[in-house]
Scaffold this motif. Structure first.
Motif, PDB file in Angstrom:
ATOM      1  N   VAL A 103      33.644  35.788  32.182  1.00  0.00           N
ATOM      2  CA  VAL A 103      33.773  36.526  33.445  1.00  0.00           C
ATOM      3  C   VAL A 103      34.725  37.700  33.270  1.00  0.00           C
ATOM      4  N   ALA A 104      35.894  37.439  32.654  1.00  0.00           N
ATOM      5  CA  ALA A 104      36.842  38.529  32.426  1.00  0.00           C
ATOM      6  C   ALA A 104      36.241  39.588  31.508  1.00  0.00           C
ATOM      7  N   ASP A 105      35.508  39.166  30.491  1.00  0.00           N
ATOM      8  CA  ASP A 105      34.873  40.145  29.600  1.00  0.00           C
ATOM      9  C   ASP A 105      33.808  40.952  30.333  1.00  0.00           C
ATOM     10  N   TYR A 106      33.057  40.277  31.190  1.00  0.00           N
ATOM     11  CA  TYR A 106      32.002  40.971  31.940  1.00  0.00           C
ATOM     12  C   TYR A 106      32.595  41.986  32.905  1.00  0.00           C
ATOM     13  N   LEU A 107      33.816  41.741  33.348  1.00  0.00           N
ATOM     14  CA  LEU A 107      34.487  42.667  34.270  1.00  0.00           C
ATOM     15  C   LEU A 107      34.566  44.070  33.684  1.00  0.00           C
ATOM     16  N   TYR A 108      34.616  44.170  32.369  1.00  0.00           N
ATOM     17  CA  TYR A 108      34.703  45.480  31.719  1.00  0.00           C
ATOM     18  C   TYR A 108      33.500  46.348  32.075  1.00  0.00           C
ATOM     19  N   SER A 109      32.345  45.730  32.309  1.00  0.00           N
ATOM     20  CA  SER A 109      31.120  46.476  32.611  1.00  0.00           C
ATOM     21  C   SER A 109      31.115  47.030  34.029  1.00  0.00           C
ATOM     22  N   GLU A 110      31.983  46.492  34.888  1.00  0.00           N
ATOM     23  CA  GLU A 110      32.043  46.850  36.308  1.00  0.00           C
ATOM     24  C   GLU A 110      30.762  46.483  37.061  1.00  0.00           C
ATOM     25  N   LYS A 111      29.918  45.676  36.445  1.00  0.00           N
ATOM     26  CA  LYS A 111      28.706  45.189  37.113  1.00  0.00           C
ATOM     27  C   LYS A 111      29.067  44.006  38.017  1.00  0.00           C
ATOM     28  N   PRO A 112      28.303  43.764  39.071  1.00  0.00           N
ATOM     29  CA  PRO A 112      28.628  42.660  39.985  1.00  0.00           C
ATOM     30  C   PRO A 112      28.413  41.292  39.336  1.00  0.00           C
ATOM     31  N   PHE A 113      29.225  40.332  39.750  1.00  0.00           N
ATOM     32  CA  PHE A 113      29.063  38.966  39.245  1.00  0.00           C
ATOM     33  C   PHE A 113      29.471  37.962  40.314  1.00  0.00           C
ATOM     34  N   ALA A 114      28.928  36.766  40.167  1.00  0.00           N
ATOM     35  CA  ALA A 114      29.262  35.645  41.044  1.00  0.00           C
ATOM     36  C   ALA A 114      29.879  34.545  40.215  1.00  0.00           C
ATOM     37  N   MET A 115      30.787  33.787  40.847  1.00  0.00           N
ATOM     38  CA  MET A 115      31.393  32.627  40.214  1.00  0.00           C
ATOM     39  C   MET A 115      31.093  31.396  41.057  1.00  0.00           C
ATOM     40  N   VAL A 116      30.772  30.299  40.392  1.00  0.00           N
ATOM     41  CA  VAL A 116      30.430  29.065  41.088  1.00  0.00           C
ATOM     42  C   VAL A 116      31.685  28.203  41.207  1.00  0.00           C
ATOM     43  N   ALA A 117      32.053  27.868  42.443  1.00  0.00           N
ATOM     44  CA  ALA A 117      33.241  27.046  42.706  1.00  0.00           C
ATOM     45  C   ALA A 117      32.861  25.581  42.585  1.00  0.00           C
ATOM     46  N   VAL A 118      33.172  24.992  41.440  1.00  0.00           N
ATOM     47  CA  VAL A 118      32.810  23.599  41.176  1.00  0.00           C
ATOM     48  C   VAL A 118      34.004  22.679  41.396  1.00  0.00           C
ATOM     49  N   SER A 119      35.134  23.037  40.804  1.00  0.00           N
ATOM     50  CA  SER A 119      36.294  22.150  40.793  1.00  0.00           C
ATOM     51  C   SER A 119      37.203  22.317  42.004  1.00  0.00           C
ATOM     52  N   THR A 120      37.026  23.400  42.738  1.00  0.00           N
ATOM     53  CA  THR A 120      37.915  23.731  43.848  1.00  0.00           C
ATOM     54  C   THR A 120      37.073  24.215  45.023  1.00  0.00           C
ATOM     55  N   PRO A 121      37.414  23.839  46.273  1.00  0.00           N
ATOM     56  CA  PRO A 121      36.660  24.337  47.430  1.00  0.00           C
ATOM     57  C   PRO A 121      36.644  25.861  47.474  1.00  0.00           C
ATOM     58  N   ALA A 122      35.559  26.423  47.930  1.00  0.00           N
ATOM     59  CA  ALA A 122      35.373  27.874  47.922  1.00  0.00           C
ATOM     60  C   ALA A 122      36.473  28.602  48.672  1.00  0.00           C
ATOM     61  N   GLU A 123      36.979  28.000  49.775  1.00  0.00           N
ATOM     62  CA  GLU A 123      37.996  28.689  50.567  1.00  0.00           C
ATOM     63  C   GLU A 123      39.335  28.786  49.828  1.00  0.00           C
ATOM     64  N   ARG A 124      39.548  27.953  48.804  1.00  0.00           N
ATOM     65  CA  ARG A 124      40.780  28.014  48.019  1.00  0.00           C
ATOM     66  C   ARG A 124      40.530  28.480  46.582  1.00  0.00           C
ATOM     67  N   PHE A 125      39.336  28.890  46.315  1.00  0.00           N
ATOM     68  CA  PHE A 125      38.942  29.225  44.949  1.00  0.00           C
ATOM     69  C   PHE A 125      39.710  30.437  44.420  1.00  0.00           C
ATOM     70  N   THR A 126      39.848  31.467  45.219  1.00  0.00           N
ATOM     71  CA  THR A 126      40.546  32.669  44.750  1.00  0.00           C
ATOM     72  C   THR A 126      42.039  32.428  44.549  1.00  0.00           C
ATOM     73  N   ASP A 127      42.609  31.461  45.262  1.00  0.00           N
ATOM     74  CA  ASP A 127      44.019  31.126  45.038  1.00  0.00           C
ATOM     75  C   ASP A 127      44.201  30.468  43.669  1.00  0.00           C
ATOM     76  N   ALA A 128      43.281  29.566  43.330  1.00  0.00           N
ATOM     77  CA  ALA A 128      43.376  28.864  42.047  1.00  0.00           C
ATOM     78  C   ALA A 128      42.950  29.741  40.885  1.00  0.00           C
ATOM     79  N   PHE A 129      41.986  30.629  41.127  1.00  0.00           N
ATOM     80  CA  PHE A 129      41.420  31.466  40.064  1.00  0.00           C
ATOM     81  C   PHE A 129      41.371  32.913  40.560  1.00  0.00           C
ATOM     82  N   PRO A 130      42.456  33.656  40.394  1.00  0.00           N
ATOM     83  CA  PRO A 130      42.582  34.989  40.994  1.00  0.00           C
ATOM     84  C   PRO A 130      41.478  35.966  40.626  1.00  0.00           C
ATOM     85  N   LEU A 131      40.854  35.798  39.452  1.00  0.00           N
ATOM     86  CA  LEU A 131      39.779  36.713  39.075  1.00  0.00           C
ATOM     87  C   LEU A 131      38.624  36.652  40.067  1.00  0.00           C
ATOM     88  N   ALA A 132      38.524  35.557  40.809  1.00  0.00           N
ATOM     89  CA  ALA A 132      37.444  35.405  41.786  1.00  0.00           C
ATOM     90  C   ALA A 132      37.547  36.415  42.925  1.00  0.00           C
TER      91      ALA A 132
END
Length: 561
Positions: free
Chosen positions: A471-500
């Motif tokens: 995901v971090a490597d793909y960020l270099y392309s500036e293309k859109p991406f989605a991340m699947v919240a498996v281990s953490t609820p979606a509402e707290r996902f960005t707190d646990a994983f700031p790249l989200a």
């Protein structure tokens, strides 16, 4: 593990062998008291089945488990001799054949143990000898010994042709003796290479080394760094800790490769010219080298992500940690791992230097191609971020929107039966859709081996992944991406994983996706996070000009050489 569970485990592992031994012994006793030679049929079938098992194992490339079948084969030989005595009288030739075959079988453990002492010492290094010859083929000797058992049973059953049994047994003993001689000769060659190793390395005058120890099949960890270490323009060698690692690295570089498995063997490779050691993971055996304080120890790691292993306190034992961007530095502090700023060097991710930047908004594309790149289950429960268990529904939804798919699962996916099953389901879905719609999906060997990760990035217009370094490597392309919240609820996902913060988050906490349609609307349509991705790119991958992006790493590494 307690004694009872240990005994149960041993019995479970030995049950097939024990059953065969009991069957052979029963057949032996029955043959001794029966008048009919047909009692030879059960042990003959056992012997044939055993030989088939050994042959199948040899063809699969694995070591032939001679030790686990040794008792069975000796019992079968005794059965053959007893049959011959009961039904045809004592016969010296048959006795000799059985005795010689037994000697060949009894020699197997010693020959196998000696063969295991044959391993490579070095390659591509002048002065220490080339890589020793391959390990002697003990599987072939075990198979011939098995054939000698079968022949002895057949001759006893027929009551004739005992000479053939003797000839085959002598051939089996000769082969096991030759294999033992090969093993001893190659062990001596290995010792000679080890004696010359230190002098050969000293003459080579390496400036740095790359240390690697990891499970087989993880060569991508060193593969991503070798091209950039070679661009440093300094002499180096790769130090590996297992034969599997040796063989993998040898296919990837022309630099010297040295195998030292034990702690005390490391002294052989620490020569005066060495200034630094690089590492690409946090393997426990890294401790064996870090203890040499005359070297500068630099951790490169094999990816940057918000996973738990990426802020492991073990990173504090290295002199320097080369990280992609400020995000990696802040990640340690945010998770309570105190490290002084001088332990970090921001070098970017040179591996993304050839990642193409988005040329147009995704909404302008009529049939976008989406990369689905899920991670694996991790070594521990707290690092299981894989989205593959819901991946089928995600891919199916993308296909229904007219997208073509590039499917590249993590190389470790095959370690989990559940993830492997889901991976195969997705491949079957893509194969069927390709057949019916003509869409050019890319999956299987084409995406996983023929194409690099960067190739997959450049072949896509958007990506779906999870908590992964891609995901971090793909960020270099500036293309859109989605991340699947498996281990953490979606509402707290960005707190646990700031790249989200730069990702469209798919909620899969419940084991099924619940917000897929609105996420795909944003991912493939209006893309409201485009500006956020542009800003976070510098934070995660370094504020480094795109021209000569990888050169920044090379310049920083050379400071310590």
């Amino acid at each position: 593990m307690n004694a009872k569970s240990g005994l149960r485990g041993w019995l479970a592992g030995r049950m097939p062998a024990l059953a065969a031994e009991v069957a052979a012994l029963a057949a032996l006793l029955l043959a001794a008291v029966a008048d009919s030679p047909w009692w030879a049929l059960p042990p003959a079938l056992v012997a044939l089945g055993l030989l088939g098992y050994l042959w199948r194992n040899a063809l699969s490339g694995g070591p032939t488990p001679s030790g686990s079948t040794l008792v069975i084969r000796l019992l079968l030989l005794a059965c053959a001799y007893l049959l011959g005595v009961v039904h045809s009288g004592a016969d010296l030739v048959l006795a000799l054949g059985v005795g010689v075959a037994a000697l060949a079988i009894l020699a197997e453990p010693a020959v196998t143990a000696t063969s295991r002492s044959v391993y490579p010492v070095s390659a591509n290094l002048r002065g220490s000898g080339l890589r020793p010859n391959l390990r002697p083929n003990t599987s072939r000797a075990v198979l011939v010994n098995g054939a000698a058992v079968v022949v002895a049973l057949v001759c006893a059953f027929a009551g004739t042709l005992e000479v053939i049994s003797l000839v085959v047994s002598v051939a089996a003993l000769a082969l096991i003796a030759f294999t033992g001689w090969q093993a001893v000769t190659r062990v001596r060659a290995r010792h000679a290479s080890e004696t010359r190793l230190n002098a050969a390395l000293a003459a080579y005058e390496p400036v740095f080394l790359l240390h690697w120890e990891a499970p087989a099949g993880t060569a991508y960890q060193v593969g991503m760094w070798l091209p950039y270490l070679e661009r440093l323009g300094k002499k180096f060698f790769v130090l590996v800790r297992s034969e599997a690692n040796f063989n993998e690295v040898l296919r990837m570089t022309t630099a010297p490769v040295v195998l030292r498995s034990g702690l005390t063997q490391i002294d052989d490779v620490i020569v005066p010219s060495l200034r630094a050691a690089f590492y690409v993971n946090t393997a426990t055996k890294n401790n064996h080298l870090v203890r040499y304080t005359n070297l500068t120890h630099i951790q490169l790691n094999h990816g940057d992500s918000d996973k738990v292993p990426s802020h492991n306190p073990v990173f504090r034992m290295y002199d320097k940690n080369f990280v992609a961007g400020q995000a990696a530095v802040d990640r340690f502090a945010a998770n309570g791992v105190s490290m002084p700023a001088e332990m970090f060097s921001i070098v970017g991710r040179p591996q993304v230097e050839n990642v193409a930047i988005a040329a147009a908004p995704i909404a302008s594309l009529t049939a976008p191609r989406v990369l689905y790149a899920p991670t694996w289950a991790g070594f521990y429960a707290d690092s299981n971020y894989s989205s593959l268990l819901v991946g089928y529904d995600i891919v199916k939804a993308l296909v229904s929107r007219g997208c073509s798919i590039v499917f590249r699962p993590h190389p470790y996916t095959m370690r989990s039966a559940a993830l492997t099953q889901e991976s195969e389901r997705i491949k079957a879905l893509l194969a069927e859709d390709r057949r019916t719609s003509g869409r050019k999906h890319v999956f299987g060997a084409e995406a996983e081996t023929k194409m690099s990760v960067v190739d997959c990035f450049n072949a896509s217009d958007a990506m779906v992944s999870d908590v992964s370094s891609v995901v971090a490597d793909y960020l270099y392309s500036e293309k859109p991406f989605a991340m699947v919240a498996v281990s953490t609820p979606a509402e707290r996902f960005t707190d646990a994983f700031p790249l989200a913060r730069a990702a469209y988050v798919i909620d899969a906490q419940s084991g099924r996706v619940t917000n897929l349609d609105p996420v795909l609307d944003d991912l493939l349509g209006s893309d409201p996070l485009a500006a956020t991705r542009h800003d976070l790119k510098k934070y995660y991958l370094g504020d480094i000009p795109s021209e000569g992006y990888a050169q920044h790493f090379i310049d920083e590494a050379n400071r310590y050489l």
